[in-house]
Design a protein around this motif. Structure first.
Motif, PDB file in Angstrom:
ATOM      1  N   GLY A  34       0.819  -1.208   0.000  1.00  0.00           N
ATOM      2  CA  GLY A  34       0.000   0.000   0.000  1.00  0.00           C
ATOM      3  C   GLY A  34       0.850   1.254   0.000  1.00  0.00           C
ATOM      4  N   PHE A  35       1.851   1.289   0.858  1.00  0.00           N
ATOM      5  CA  PHE A  35       2.765   2.432   0.875  1.00  0.00           C
ATOM      6  C   PHE A  35       3.506   2.548  -0.460  1.00  0.00           C
ATOM      7  CE2 PHE A  35       2.646   1.909   5.591  1.00  0.00           C
ATOM      8  CZ  PHE A  35       2.175   3.179   5.887  1.00  0.00           C
ATOM      9  N   TYR A  36       3.981   1.413  -0.955  1.00  0.00           N
ATOM     10  CA  TYR A  36       4.733   1.414  -2.208  1.00  0.00           C
ATOM     11  C   TYR A  36       3.888   1.983  -3.351  1.00  0.00           C
ATOM     12  CZ  TYR A  36       7.216  -0.018  -6.369  1.00  0.00           C
ATOM     13  OH  TYR A  36       7.834   0.000  -7.585  1.00  0.00           O
ATOM     14  N   ILE A  37       2.656   1.522  -3.474  1.00  0.00           N
ATOM     15  CA  ILE A  37       1.795   1.970  -4.572  1.00  0.00           C
ATOM     16  C   ILE A  37       1.579   3.477  -4.501  1.00  0.00           C
ATOM     17  CG2 ILE A  37      -0.577   1.896  -5.453  1.00  0.00           C
ATOM     18  CD1 ILE A  37      -0.509  -1.147  -4.731  1.00  0.00           C
ATOM     19  N   ASP A  38       1.210   3.983  -3.333  1.00  0.00           N
ATOM     20  CA  ASP A  38       0.931   5.420  -3.203  1.00  0.00           C
ATOM     21  C   ASP A  38       2.166   6.271  -3.508  1.00  0.00           C
ATOM     22  OD1 ASP A  38      -1.648   4.789  -2.535  1.00  0.00           O
ATOM     23  OD2 ASP A  38      -1.552   5.544  -0.489  1.00  0.00           O
ATOM     24  N   ILE A  39       3.289   5.909  -2.914  1.00  0.00           N
ATOM     25  CA  ILE A  39       4.498   6.716  -3.101  1.00  0.00           C
ATOM     26  C   ILE A  39       5.053   6.540  -4.507  1.00  0.00           C
ATOM     27  CG2 ILE A  39       6.839   7.171  -2.267  1.00  0.00           C
ATOM     28  CD1 ILE A  39       5.857   6.233   0.525  1.00  0.00           C
ATOM     29  N   SER A  40       5.072   5.318  -4.993  1.00  0.00           N
ATOM     30  CA  SER A  40       5.606   5.047  -6.324  1.00  0.00           C
ATOM     31  C   SER A  40       4.785   5.741  -7.412  1.00  0.00           C
ATOM     32  CB  SER A  40       5.659   3.541  -6.577  1.00  0.00           C
ATOM     33  OG  SER A  40       6.222   3.264  -7.826  1.00  0.00           O
ATOM     34  N   ASN A  41       3.464   5.701  -7.289  1.00  0.00           N
ATOM     35  CA  ASN A  41       2.621   6.385  -8.278  1.00  0.00           C
ATOM     36  C   ASN A  41       2.926   7.876  -8.310  1.00  0.00           C
ATOM     37  OD1 ASN A  41       1.330   4.065  -9.150  1.00  0.00           O
ATOM     38  ND2 ASN A  41      -0.457   4.352  -7.849  1.00  0.00           N
ATOM     39  N   TYR A  42       3.099   8.465  -7.131  1.00  0.00           N
ATOM     40  CA  TYR A  42       3.419   9.886  -7.056  1.00  0.00           C
ATOM     41  C   TYR A  42       4.779  10.172  -7.707  1.00  0.00           C
ATOM     42  CZ  TYR A  42       4.829  14.368  -5.159  1.00  0.00           C
ATOM     43  OH  TYR A  42       5.294  15.658  -5.038  1.00  0.00           O
ATOM     44  N   VAL A  43       5.768   9.376  -7.341  1.00  0.00           N
ATOM     45  CA  VAL A  43       7.133   9.577  -7.841  1.00  0.00           C
ATOM     46  C   VAL A  43       7.191   9.419  -9.359  1.00  0.00           C
ATOM     47  CG1 VAL A  43       9.405   8.471  -7.864  1.00  0.00           C
ATOM     48  CG2 VAL A  43       8.336   9.049  -5.698  1.00  0.00           C
ATOM     49  N   ARG A  44       6.514   8.416  -9.883  1.00  0.00           N
ATOM     50  CA  ARG A  44       6.525   8.200 -11.338  1.00  0.00           C
ATOM     51  C   ARG A  44       5.810   9.322 -12.070  1.00  0.00           C
ATOM     52  NH1 ARG A  44       6.918   2.122 -12.892  1.00  0.00           N
ATOM     53  NH2 ARG A  44       8.094   1.365 -11.111  1.00  0.00           N
ATOM     54  N   LYS A  45       4.666   9.735 -11.538  1.00  0.00           N
ATOM     55  CA  LYS A  45       3.900  10.811 -12.172  1.00  0.00           C
ATOM     56  C   LYS A  45       4.691  12.117 -12.202  1.00  0.00           C
ATOM     57  CE  LYS A  45      -0.322  13.480 -11.612  1.00  0.00           C
ATOM     58  NZ  LYS A  45      -1.465  13.764 -10.762  1.00  0.00           N
ATOM     59  N   ASN A  46       5.438  12.374 -11.137  1.00  0.00           N
ATOM     60  CA  ASN A  46       6.160  13.644 -11.017  1.00  0.00           C
ATOM     61  C   ASN A  46       7.641  13.550 -11.392  1.00  0.00           C
ATOM     62  OD1 ASN A  46       4.113  15.612  -9.765  1.00  0.00           O
ATOM     63  ND2 ASN A  46       3.867  13.746  -8.552  1.00  0.00           N
ATOM     64  N   HIS A  47       8.099  12.360 -11.770  1.00  0.00           N
ATOM     65  CA  HIS A  47       9.498  12.158 -12.185  1.00  0.00           C
ATOM     66  C   HIS A  47      10.463  12.752 -11.150  1.00  0.00           C
ATOM     67  CE1 HIS A  47       7.812  10.978 -16.024  1.00  0.00           C
ATOM     68  NE2 HIS A  47       7.139  12.106 -16.031  1.00  0.00           N
ATOM     69  N   CYS A  48      10.265  12.362  -9.879  1.00  0.00           N
ATOM     70  CA  CYS A  48      11.034  13.006  -8.817  1.00  0.00           C
ATOM     71  C   CYS A  48      11.838  12.037  -7.956  1.00  0.00           C
ATOM     72  CB  CYS A  48      10.112  13.855  -7.945  1.00  0.00           C
ATOM     73  SG  CYS A  48       8.752  12.941  -7.204  1.00  0.00           S
ATOM     74  N   GLY A  49      12.044  10.797  -8.408  1.00  0.00           N
ATOM     75  CA  GLY A  49      12.849   9.875  -7.626  1.00  0.00           C
ATOM     76  C   GLY A  49      12.531   8.425  -7.919  1.00  0.00           C
ATOM     77  N   GLU A  50      12.922   7.577  -6.970  1.00  0.00           N
ATOM     78  CA  GLU A  50      12.711   6.130  -7.087  1.00  0.00           C
ATOM     79  C   GLU A  50      12.272   5.570  -5.739  1.00  0.00           C
ATOM     80  OE1 GLU A  50      12.849   4.458  -9.880  1.00  0.00           O
ATOM     81  OE2 GLU A  50      13.798   6.000 -11.123  1.00  0.00           O
ATOM     82  N   VAL A  51      11.493   4.487  -5.792  1.00  0.00           N
ATOM     83  CA  VAL A  51      10.999   3.813  -4.584  1.00  0.00           C
ATOM     84  C   VAL A  51      11.347   2.336  -4.698  1.00  0.00           C
ATOM     85  CG1 VAL A  51       8.989   3.355  -3.125  1.00  0.00           C
ATOM     86  CG2 VAL A  51       9.081   5.454  -4.477  1.00  0.00           C
ATOM     87  N   PHE A  52      11.865   1.761  -3.611  1.00  0.00           N
ATOM     88  CA  PHE A  52      12.282   0.363  -3.599  1.00  0.00           C
ATOM     89  C   PHE A  52      11.663  -0.364  -2.410  1.00  0.00           C
ATOM     90  CE2 PHE A  52      15.600   2.962  -5.459  1.00  0.00           C
ATOM     91  CZ  PHE A  52      15.849   2.314  -6.657  1.00  0.00           C
ATOM     92  N   THR A  53      11.433  -1.667  -2.591  1.00  0.00           N
ATOM     93  CA  THR A  53      10.916  -2.494  -1.501  1.00  0.00           C
ATOM     94  C   THR A  53      12.048  -3.282  -0.854  1.00  0.00           C
ATOM     95  OG1 THR A  53      10.420  -4.338  -2.980  1.00  0.00           O
ATOM     96  CG2 THR A  53       8.671  -2.702  -2.631  1.00  0.00           C
TER      97      THR A  53
END
Length: 194
Positions: A34-53
């Protein structure tokens, strides 16, 4: 066919000691997702970083090797990402989800290590209590920025008006101040856990 996890067991280096990292429960993984989806969607949409599990090794400057449940690296710090060999340096944000086997380490030695190495935002998630504690780094020390709690309907009715007014169940990230996460979206599968 032999289980690959048996051939290549997952481990962390905590306080200079090599420690096996047990697999997470299904609910633990569900919450992390759940955390990954919310943060990753934001990061991808805004091209502002990367998220890892938790399948990515984090090598901190002090020599610790951890497998945090979630790692966030902002674009300006992407030079710490080795796309073939983990993350080597200090990420902007780390999330650890408590379990019986990791609880003590996540609340003590890991928290202290993240603080010492300069991780700016550290979340400790208790999936059983449905609580998230958010720590932010200020002058080299963590302070508790907020405790976020998801109450069920019965619990909510027992709270005083003052307690209800103080309750926060939506978290705004310090790392991305225009991203807010609702705990009800993270702990949505609670009926299967309890």
């Amino acid at each position: 066919m032999m289980n690959e996890a048996l051939l290549y067991p997952s481990y962390e280096i905590i306080g200079g000691e090599k420690i096996l990292a047990p697999s997470a429960s299904s609910y633990h993984n569900n919450v992390m997702g759940g955390f990954y989806i919310d943060i990753s969607n934001y990061v991808r949409k805004n091209h502002c970083g990367e998220v890892f599990t938790d399948n990515v090794d984090l090598y901190l400057p002090d020599g610790s090797k951890y497998k945090p449940d979630l790692i966030v690296v902002k674009s300006e710090n992407e030079n710490i990402i080795d796309w073939r060999g983990g993350i080597h340096g200090v990420p902007d944000m780390v999330v650890e989800i408590l379990s019986k086997s990791t609880r003590r380490k996540d609340l003590t030695i890991k928290k202290d290590t993240y603080e010492l190495n300069g991780v700016k935002e550290y979340w400790i998630v208790d999936p059983l209590m449905e609580v998230v504690d958010v720590y932010l780094l200020r002058d080299g020390k963590y302070y508790l920025d907020g405790e976020y709690i998801l109450y069920n309907d019965d619990e909510w009715e027992t709270l005083s008006d003052e307690q209800k007014a103080e309750t926060r169940s939506e978290i705004t990230l310090a790392t991305f101040p225009d991203l807010t996460i609702k705990l009800s979206d993270i702990f949505y599968n609670r009926k299967n856990w309890r």
